[in-house]
Motif scaffolding. Structure first.
Motif, PDB file in Angstrom:
ATOM      1  N   UNK A 128       0.954  -1.257   0.093  1.00  0.00           N
ATOM      2  CA  UNK A 128       0.347   0.017  -0.231  1.00  0.00           C
ATOM      3  C   UNK A 128       0.659   1.312  -0.248  1.00  0.00           C
ATOM      4  N   UNK A 129       0.568   2.182  -1.146  1.00  0.00           N
ATOM      5  CA  UNK A 129       1.441   3.109  -0.894  1.00  0.00           C
ATOM      6  C   UNK A 129       0.212   4.331  -0.259  1.00  0.00           C
ATOM      7  N   UNK A 130       0.793   5.998  -0.403  1.00  0.00           N
ATOM      8  CA  UNK A 130      -0.167   7.378  -0.093  1.00  0.00           C
ATOM      9  C   UNK A 130      -0.283   7.924  -0.763  1.00  0.00           C
ATOM     10  N   UNK A 131      -0.616   7.352  -2.151  1.00  0.00           N
ATOM     11  CA  UNK A 131      -0.975   8.381  -3.121  1.00  0.00           C
ATOM     12  C   UNK A 131      -1.612   9.053  -3.474  1.00  0.00           C
ATOM     13  N   UNK A 132      -2.636  10.595  -3.346  1.00  0.00           N
ATOM     14  CA  UNK A 132      -3.507  10.715  -4.131  1.00  0.00           C
ATOM     15  C   UNK A 132      -3.909  11.424  -4.594  1.00  0.00           C
ATOM     16  N   UNK A 136      -2.279  12.961  -8.739  1.00  0.00           N
ATOM     17  CA  UNK A 136      -2.931  11.340  -9.869  1.00  0.00           C
ATOM     18  C   UNK A 136      -2.704  12.764 -11.054  1.00  0.00           C
ATOM     19  N   UNK A 137      -3.172  14.170 -10.612  1.00  0.00           N
ATOM     20  CA  UNK A 137      -3.335  14.644 -11.226  1.00  0.00           C
ATOM     21  C   UNK A 137      -1.662  15.627 -11.643  1.00  0.00           C
ATOM     22  N   UNK A 138      -0.329  15.369 -10.767  1.00  0.00           N
ATOM     23  CA  UNK A 138       0.454  15.932 -11.494  1.00  0.00           C
ATOM     24  C   UNK A 138       0.899  15.170 -12.492  1.00  0.00           C
ATOM     25  N   UNK A 153      -2.327   8.847 -19.036  1.00  0.00           N
ATOM     26  CA  UNK A 153      -3.519  10.048 -18.865  1.00  0.00           C
ATOM     27  C   UNK A 153      -4.747   9.361 -18.074  1.00  0.00           C
ATOM     28  N   UNK A 154      -4.804   8.542 -17.500  1.00  0.00           N
ATOM     29  CA  UNK A 154      -5.885   7.830 -16.754  1.00  0.00           C
ATOM     30  C   UNK A 154      -5.300   7.887 -15.576  1.00  0.00           C
ATOM     31  N   UNK A 155      -4.183   8.771 -14.955  1.00  0.00           N
ATOM     32  CA  UNK A 155      -3.935   9.258 -14.122  1.00  0.00           C
ATOM     33  C   UNK A 155      -2.935   8.077 -13.361  1.00  0.00           C
ATOM     34  N   UNK A 156      -2.864   7.591 -12.147  1.00  0.00           N
ATOM     35  CA  UNK A 156      -2.390   6.590 -11.244  1.00  0.00           C
ATOM     36  C   UNK A 156      -3.286   5.603 -10.781  1.00  0.00           C
ATOM     37  N   UNK A 157      -2.833   4.264 -11.183  1.00  0.00           N
ATOM     38  CA  UNK A 157      -4.114   3.571 -11.198  1.00  0.00           C
ATOM     39  C   UNK A 157      -3.551   3.026  -9.693  1.00  0.00           C
ATOM     40  N   UNK A 158      -5.567   2.781  -9.113  1.00  0.00           N
ATOM     41  CA  UNK A 158      -5.727   2.857  -8.166  1.00  0.00           C
ATOM     42  C   UNK A 158      -4.749   1.201  -7.773  1.00  0.00           C
ATOM     43  N   UNK A 159      -5.234   0.574  -8.670  1.00  0.00           N
ATOM     44  CA  UNK A 159      -3.582  -0.961  -8.035  1.00  0.00           C
ATOM     45  C   UNK A 159      -3.268  -1.623  -9.637  1.00  0.00           C
ATOM     46  N   UNK A 160      -1.939  -1.362  -9.511  1.00  0.00           N
ATOM     47  CA  UNK A 160      -1.713  -3.158 -10.948  1.00  0.00           C
ATOM     48  C   UNK A 160      -0.536  -3.407  -9.593  1.00  0.00           C
ATOM     49  N   UNK A 161      -0.837  -4.995 -10.811  1.00  0.00           N
ATOM     50  CA  UNK A 161      -0.254  -5.905  -9.688  1.00  0.00           C
ATOM     51  C   UNK A 161      -0.253  -6.031  -8.272  1.00  0.00           C
ATOM     52  N   UNK A 166      -4.918   3.130  -2.033  1.00  0.00           N
ATOM     53  CA  UNK A 166      -6.095   3.335  -1.261  1.00  0.00           C
ATOM     54  C   UNK A 166      -7.092   5.091  -0.874  1.00  0.00           C
ATOM     55  N   UNK A 167      -5.641   5.808  -1.017  1.00  0.00           N
ATOM     56  CA  UNK A 167      -5.673   7.443  -1.397  1.00  0.00           C
ATOM     57  C   UNK A 167      -5.979   7.202  -2.293  1.00  0.00           C
ATOM     58  N   UNK A 168      -6.159   7.017  -3.154  1.00  0.00           N
ATOM     59  CA  UNK A 168      -6.059   7.996  -4.723  1.00  0.00           C
ATOM     60  C   UNK A 168      -7.592   8.891  -4.452  1.00  0.00           C
TER      61      UNK A 168
END
Length: 444
Positions: A128-132, A136-138, A153-161, A166-168
């Motif tokens: 779990x990482x704390x990306x928000x 994602x917009x950055x 252009x779809x931002x940071x994915x909520x899950x990959x592998x 969870x904080x997106x």
């Protein structure tokens, strides 16, 4: 914020429940809020902290801070007991210099290589990482300025592998408010104040202007991402439909039928999408291979894409596509896969070697083929009368099982021309009446 996250997990990330989680914690506000949220939700987690040793004492202070915070939180972890903590120091700058890579690229590789080793060695299920949302917009803007397809252009994915973020669903402002209201302490990374990196310049200079122009920027961005993901889903569906029509998956390789593929106006886009997951990124070369002669290849770190007549063959680099048949056109001067061969015309025979043969070109039927041997294959060994089973030839030559599996045959219309590197076939030898001598070289 706690209730919102709980609802989000119940609705969208229910697979995290009852799982062993590894939290990536730097000591900054985002990751410290993530720790407290997971603690209050009573999730089963451990903490991993990376010390990249890039900021001298400040890096060591971050590590000590995380240790003290987790130790203070552990007694309040109720029935779970002490929160496991893993720390690791990296010689990041030295490694980056040795590998001639950027600090950011090296830090990411070191971080995730270590995280995945912890997953494997301690049976964790997810990282779990704390990306928000602001992260994602950055990322969206970074990819936009560099030129990107839909994936970027779809931002940071909520899950990959095994990575989950969870904080997106939260903005940076929501995280800061939660930290202040709950007296959560954190460490400020001094490098975040520098505009040396593109992400920081966007964060400090560009995004504030966008928010000033549109106070609902984050909400609008969420809607944009939602629309782009729906578009991406349509693209994925189309790519899957076309793939099933033009591609066939063999045991060791995939075959793309170019006759069928090139009928689609967006054939390059389909091919790019299929190949991206295999590490291909040189799209100019991918475009060129569609119209190149047989034998042209493009390499990724893990795979080979080979033009073979009216097909493209995709197979792992560590394999040799044993089940594949490779075609060699008339006037083709070299082959690089699955082994190195060169072809040239000459007027006389001057070289004697098991790695060179001379054949009467007029006896050949093109395209020639390269393949592995099959039970029942026969040929006419050069210098001998009559035919011989290839299996008997291998036995007489004391071929091991490995030798036989590594043997390649050069064939003309299913007739063996050469057991490559070993014996030529008598039927294709040059004679006094031969007009066109073709020299074929095997380069080990």
């Amino acid at each position: 914020m706690l209730k919102k996250l709980q609802n989000h997990i119940n609705t969208n990330l229910s697979f995290l429940k009852e799982k062993k989680l590894l939290l990536a914690v730097s000591g900054g506000i985002d990751s410290m809020v993530l720790v407290h949220l997971c603690h209050h939700l009573q999730l089963d987690f451990a903490v991993a902290h990376c010390n990249f040793q890039l900021r001298g004492n400040e890096s060591d202070d971050d590590e000590n801070f995380v240790k003290s915070q987790i130790e203070n939180l552990s007694p309040r972890a109720q029935s779970r007991g002490k929160i496991p903590l893993f720390t690791q120091k990296f010689e990041t700058a030295t490694f980056a210099k040795e590998q001639k890579l950027s600090i950011q690229v090296v830090a990411r590789k070191l971080r995730y290589d270590w995280f995945y080793s912890l997953l494997a060695n301690h049976n964790f299920d997810f990282i779990l990482t704390a990306h928000h949302l602001d992260d994602s917009i950055e990322t969206f803007l970074i990819n936009f300025t560099r030129g990107s397809g839909l994936d970027g252009l779809t931002g940071i994915p909520e899950q990959n592998d095994k990575n989950v973020r969870p904080l997106l669903i939260f903005s940076r402002n929501e995280i800061e408010t939660f930290a202040q209201e709950n007296n959560i302490t954190w460490r400020e990374d001094s490098s975040n104040a520098s505009d040396k990196y593109l992400r920081n310049k966007l964060r400090h200079d560009v995004i504030p202007i966008l928010k000033e122009l549109n106070p609902s920027l984050l909400s609008s961005f969420e809607n944009t991402i939602k629309n782009l993901k729906q578009s991406q889903s349509l693209v994925d569906d189309a790519a899957k439909i076309v793939y099933e029509k033009v591609a066939s998956e063999e045991e060791h390789h995939t075959v793309f039928d170019l006759t069928k593929l090139l009928k689609y106006p967006n054939h390059q886009a389909y091919l790019f999408r299929w190949l991206a997951s295999f590490g291909f990124a040189d799209w100019n070369s991918i475009s060129d291979i569609l119209i190149a002669q047989s034998g042209k290849q493009v390499l990724s770190n893990t795979h080979i894409l080979l033009k073979n007549r009216n097909t493209l063959l995709l197979f792992p680099r560590q394999q040799t596509a044993d089940e594949a048949i490779f075609w060699i056109e008339k006037d083709q001067v070299e082959v690089k896969v699955p082994l190195n061969l060169t072809f040239c015309n000459l007027s006389d025979i001057s070289v004697q070697s098991t790695n060179v043969i001379f054949v009467d070109e007029e006896k050949l039927q093109f395209p020639l083929t390269l393949r592995k041997w099959n039970e029942g294959d026969i040929f006419y060994p050069f210098g001998m009368k009559g035919k011989k089973k290839l299996s008997k030839f291998f036995k007489d030559e004391k071929y091991s099982l490995l030798d036989k599996s590594n043997a390649w045959l050069l064939c003309s219309n299913d007739q063996i021309v050469w057991v490559i590197g070993k014996r030529q076939d008598e039927r294709f030898k040059t004679t006094a009446t031969t007009k066109n001598i073709l020299q074929i070289n095997y380069i080990e």
